[in-house]
Write a protein that holds these residues in place. Sequence first.
Motif, PDB file in Angstrom:
ATOM      1  N   THR A 139       0.833  -1.198   0.000  1.00 36.75           N
ATOM      2  CA  THR A 139       0.000   0.000   0.000  1.00 36.75           C
ATOM      3  C   THR A 139       0.870   1.251   0.000  1.00 36.75           C
ATOM      4  O   THR A 139       0.618   2.191  -0.765  1.00 36.75           O
ATOM      5  CB  THR A 139      -0.940   0.013   1.223  1.00 36.75           C
ATOM      6  OG1 THR A 139      -1.821  -1.109   1.129  1.00 36.75           O
ATOM      7  CG2 THR A 139      -1.747   1.295   1.295  1.00 36.75           C
ATOM      8  N   VAL A 148      -7.411  -4.744  -0.761  1.00 37.28           N
ATOM      9  CA  VAL A 148      -7.102  -3.807   0.322  1.00 37.28           C
ATOM     10  C   VAL A 148      -5.966  -2.877  -0.102  1.00 37.28           C
ATOM     11  O   VAL A 148      -6.057  -1.654   0.043  1.00 37.28           O
ATOM     12  CB  VAL A 148      -6.764  -4.549   1.638  1.00 37.28           C
ATOM     13  CG1 VAL A 148      -6.267  -3.583   2.700  1.00 37.28           C
ATOM     14  CG2 VAL A 148      -7.981  -5.324   2.139  1.00 37.28           C
ATOM     15  N   LEU A 151      -6.583   1.223  -0.818  1.00 37.37           N
ATOM     16  CA  LEU A 151      -5.793   2.178  -0.031  1.00 37.37           C
ATOM     17  C   LEU A 151      -4.774   2.923  -0.886  1.00 37.37           C
ATOM     18  O   LEU A 151      -4.560   4.123  -0.694  1.00 37.37           O
ATOM     19  CB  LEU A 151      -5.116   1.470   1.149  1.00 37.37           C
ATOM     20  CG  LEU A 151      -6.067   0.958   2.235  1.00 37.37           C
ATOM     21  CD1 LEU A 151      -5.307   0.150   3.281  1.00 37.37           C
ATOM     22  CD2 LEU A 151      -6.839   2.098   2.867  1.00 37.37           C
ATOM     23  N   SER A 152      -4.152   2.239  -1.835  1.00 37.29           N
ATOM     24  CA  SER A 152      -3.190   2.915  -2.722  1.00 37.29           C
ATOM     25  C   SER A 152      -3.881   3.987  -3.552  1.00 37.29           C
ATOM     26  O   SER A 152      -3.361   5.099  -3.708  1.00 37.29           O
ATOM     27  CB  SER A 152      -2.514   1.902  -3.652  1.00 37.29           C
ATOM     28  OG  SER A 152      -1.703   1.015  -2.928  1.00 37.29           O
ATOM     29  N   ILE A 163      -5.147   6.919  -0.947  1.00 30.98           N
ATOM     30  CA  ILE A 163      -4.046   7.723  -0.392  1.00 30.98           C
ATOM     31  C   ILE A 163      -3.300   8.460  -1.503  1.00 30.98           C
ATOM     32  O   ILE A 163      -3.029   9.658  -1.404  1.00 30.98           O
ATOM     33  CB  ILE A 163      -3.086   6.839   0.433  1.00 30.98           C
ATOM     34  CG1 ILE A 163      -3.820   6.274   1.659  1.00 30.98           C
ATOM     35  CG2 ILE A 163      -1.839   7.619   0.853  1.00 30.98           C
ATOM     36  CD1 ILE A 163      -3.104   5.113   2.332  1.00 30.98           C
ATOM     37  N   ALA A 177     -10.042   4.976  -5.546  1.00 31.34           N
ATOM     38  CA  ALA A 177     -10.048   3.926  -4.526  1.00 31.34           C
ATOM     39  C   ALA A 177     -10.918   2.748  -4.962  1.00 31.34           C
ATOM     40  O   ALA A 177     -10.504   1.582  -4.845  1.00 31.34           O
ATOM     41  CB  ALA A 177     -10.534   4.496  -3.197  1.00 31.34           C
TER      42      ALA A 177
END
Length: 183
Positions: A12, A54, A58-59, A62, A84
Motif C-alpha cells: 500500500t 485492500v 488504499l493505494s 491515499i 479507490a
Amino acid sequence: MKKFSVKTVVATGIGAALFFVLGRFVAIPSGVPNTNISIQYGVLAFIAAVFGPVAGILSGLIGHFFIDFSFGWGVWWSWVISSALFGFAMGFVASKMKIDEGVFGKKDIIIFNVAQIVCHLVAWAVIAPVLDIVIYAEPANKVFLQGLTGAGLNIVATAIVGTLLCVAYAAAIPKKGSLKEEK
C-alpha cells in the motif's frame, strides 16, 4: 482474497507513493480541463492484482488524495473515491488469478483488460461524474465529458502499463520445480 498483512501495508505504501509521483509529475494534459493521461492507473491495477483489493483501495485513496492536496486546489473527493473503488475492484477481480505464482497468460491478460475497462467505465463515466454533481453541484455535461475522457485515457494507459507490469512480474517469479540442487 489477500489478507491484511505487513506485505499488504508495504504494498500500500509503495503503491500510494508510485500513484502520487506518477499522477503528480508524469500526468500529460488531455485537452479536456482537469483530465490527464494518467499512467498511474496501470500501476494501481498492477498493485491491486498482485497484493489484493485492500492494497488497491488504499493505494488509490491515499495516492489520489495526496495528488489533489499537493496541487493546492483542495481534495476532489469524487475522483479520490473513484480511484479507490477502481483499485478495490481490480484487486477483487484479480484475486482469482495466480499472478503471484507466476501465471499470467493470454486468458489472464484478457480477463485483466476486460475487468479494467469495466472498472474504469464505472469509476469515471458513472461514479465520479455523479459524485461531482451531488457533492460539488458541477454541470452534468462538463463532468460527464471529463469522466468519459478520463475513462478512455485510463483504459489505454492501464492496458499498456498494467498489462506489461503484470506480464513482467509473472515472468520474473521462479516456477515450482525450476530450481535444481547442484551436486
